[in-house]
Design an enzyme around this catalytic site. Sequence first.
Site, PDB file in Angstrom:
ATOM      1  N   ASP A 173      -0.186   1.137  -5.331  1.00 29.68           N
ATOM      2  CA  ASP A 173       0.861   1.305  -6.341  1.00 29.68           C
ATOM      3  C   ASP A 173       1.708   2.551  -6.081  1.00 29.68           C
ATOM      4  O   ASP A 173       1.231   3.520  -5.488  1.00 29.68           O
ATOM      5  CB  ASP A 173       0.205   1.404  -7.723  1.00 29.68           C
ATOM      6  CG  ASP A 173       1.210   1.160  -8.837  1.00 29.68           C
ATOM      7  OD1 ASP A 173       2.279   0.568  -8.570  1.00 29.68           O
ATOM      8  OD2 ASP A 173       0.931   1.570  -9.983  1.00 29.68           O
ATOM      9  N   ASN A 233       4.214 -10.132 -10.485  1.00 33.97           N
ATOM     10  CA  ASN A 233       5.321  -9.482  -9.778  1.00 33.97           C
ATOM     11  C   ASN A 233       6.551 -10.397  -9.648  1.00 33.97           C
ATOM     12  O   ASN A 233       7.651  -9.939  -9.332  1.00 33.97           O
ATOM     13  CB  ASN A 233       4.895  -8.998  -8.376  1.00 33.97           C
ATOM     14  CG  ASN A 233       4.001  -7.770  -8.417  1.00 33.97           C
ATOM     15  OD1 ASN A 233       3.187  -7.553  -7.515  1.00 33.97           O
ATOM     16  ND2 ASN A 233       4.134  -6.948  -9.457  1.00 33.97           N
TER      17      ASN A 233
HETATM   18  C1  FPP Z   1       3.253  -1.769  -6.020  1.00 31.72           C
HETATM   19  O1  FPP Z   1       4.202  -0.728  -6.128  1.00 31.72           O
HETATM   20  C2  FPP Z   1       3.339  -2.371  -4.707  1.00 31.72           C
HETATM   21  C3  FPP Z   1       3.670  -3.664  -4.455  1.00 31.72           C
HETATM   22  C4  FPP Z   1       3.993  -4.629  -5.534  1.00 31.72           C
HETATM   23  C5  FPP Z   1       3.797  -4.170  -3.078  1.00 31.72           C
HETATM   24  C6  FPP Z   1       2.792  -3.692  -2.079  1.00 31.72           C
HETATM   25  C7  FPP Z   1       3.245  -4.104  -0.736  1.00 31.72           C
HETATM   26  C8  FPP Z   1       3.184  -3.384   0.391  1.00 31.72           C
HETATM   27  C9  FPP Z   1       2.527  -2.072   0.484  1.00 31.72           C
HETATM   28  C10 FPP Z   1       3.840  -3.942   1.615  1.00 31.72           C
HETATM   29  C11 FPP Z   1       2.963  -4.196   2.766  1.00 31.72           C
HETATM   30  C12 FPP Z   1       1.922  -5.185   2.527  1.00 31.72           C
HETATM   31  C13 FPP Z   1       1.344  -5.949   3.478  1.00 31.72           C
HETATM   32  C14 FPP Z   1       0.217  -6.830   3.092  1.00 31.72           C
HETATM   33  C15 FPP Z   1       1.778  -5.954   4.887  1.00 31.72           C
HETATM   34  P1  FPP Z   1       5.307  -0.817  -7.244  1.00 31.72           P
HETATM   35  O2  FPP Z   1       6.504  -1.508  -6.671  1.00 31.72           O
HETATM   36  O3  FPP Z   1       4.756  -1.453  -8.474  1.00 31.72           O
HETATM   37  O4  FPP Z   1       5.622   0.695  -7.468  1.00 31.72           O
HETATM   38  P2  FPP Z   1       6.084   1.365  -8.849  1.00 31.72           P
HETATM   39  O5  FPP Z   1       4.952   1.198  -9.820  1.00 31.72           O
HETATM   40  O6  FPP Z   1       6.293   2.778  -8.456  1.00 31.72           O
HETATM   41  O7  FPP Z   1       7.345   0.682  -9.284  1.00 31.72           O
END
Ligand code: FPP
Length: 235
Positions: free
Chosen positions: A13, A61
């Site tokens: 996250d 998401n």
């Molecule tokens: C949460 O951060 C993260 C995600 C929804 C996506 C995670 C994906 C990756 C790390 C990309 C690579 C993955 C693979 C499997 C190659 P958020 O967007 O909710 O962050 P925030 O809470 O700060 O908005």
Amino acid sequence: MNKIPLHVGIIMDGNGRWAKEKGLNRSEGHKAGGKVLEKIALYAKNLGIKYLSVYAFSTDNFKRSEEEVNNLMDLLIYYFKTKLDTICKDNIKVVFSGRTCNLRSDVIEAMKHIIEKTKNNTKCILNICLNYGGQEEIVDACLKIANDLNSGFLKKEALNRETFRKYLYQDLPPIDLLIRTGKEHRLSNFMLYQNFYAEIYFTDTFFPDFDEKEFDEALIYYNKCDRKFGDVKNN
Ligand code: FPP
């Protein structure tokens, strides 16, 4: 390190907030997160961790903007296609947990490709939770169980914690250590069945800033935990 967990889960996250702090687009945050995952997966494998489960995209998401969802899916395809050689060389088997419905066909194709190419790898399993929800996983397992009970393939008496596990998206051991980056202290529907006795390491670090050193911190935390599984030993 005395105890190496068999199964580590990571809720990656903070990509969006990391990007915002830097005046970048949210997708840049996911891209930076991808690079970190690459490093951490390799590091975990070299430490002898056999199972690594990561939360790449939850069923919820899909509530995000179409642009962010599409960019994230493009990024996943990029990873599944371009990192394949390294993943194969490193003997990592890639599996997925989640529902394929609602996923773009090119994403499903890329998933199938990486599953097929890595299926005989033996060093460690990278379980990518994609279009994943923990409650959804339990409901889907119950539906499969209902079918098998109706057909007589499964006897009611044979159903227990272990046999239930076989009806989940992947038959994986329980998560020993769960790491959540990005300040929040919650499970967010991540592997609810498998996290039943997980030790949980929360860190304020946003995932794109997470590194091997902090992974070590999480392992140190895990090593200090007195895992009793409901028993009273060492009291
Ligand atoms: C949460 O951060 C993260 C995600 C929804 C996506 C995670 C994906 C990756 C790390 C990309 C690579 C993955 C693979 C499997 C190659 P958020 O967007 O909710 O962050 P925030 O809470 O700060 O908005």
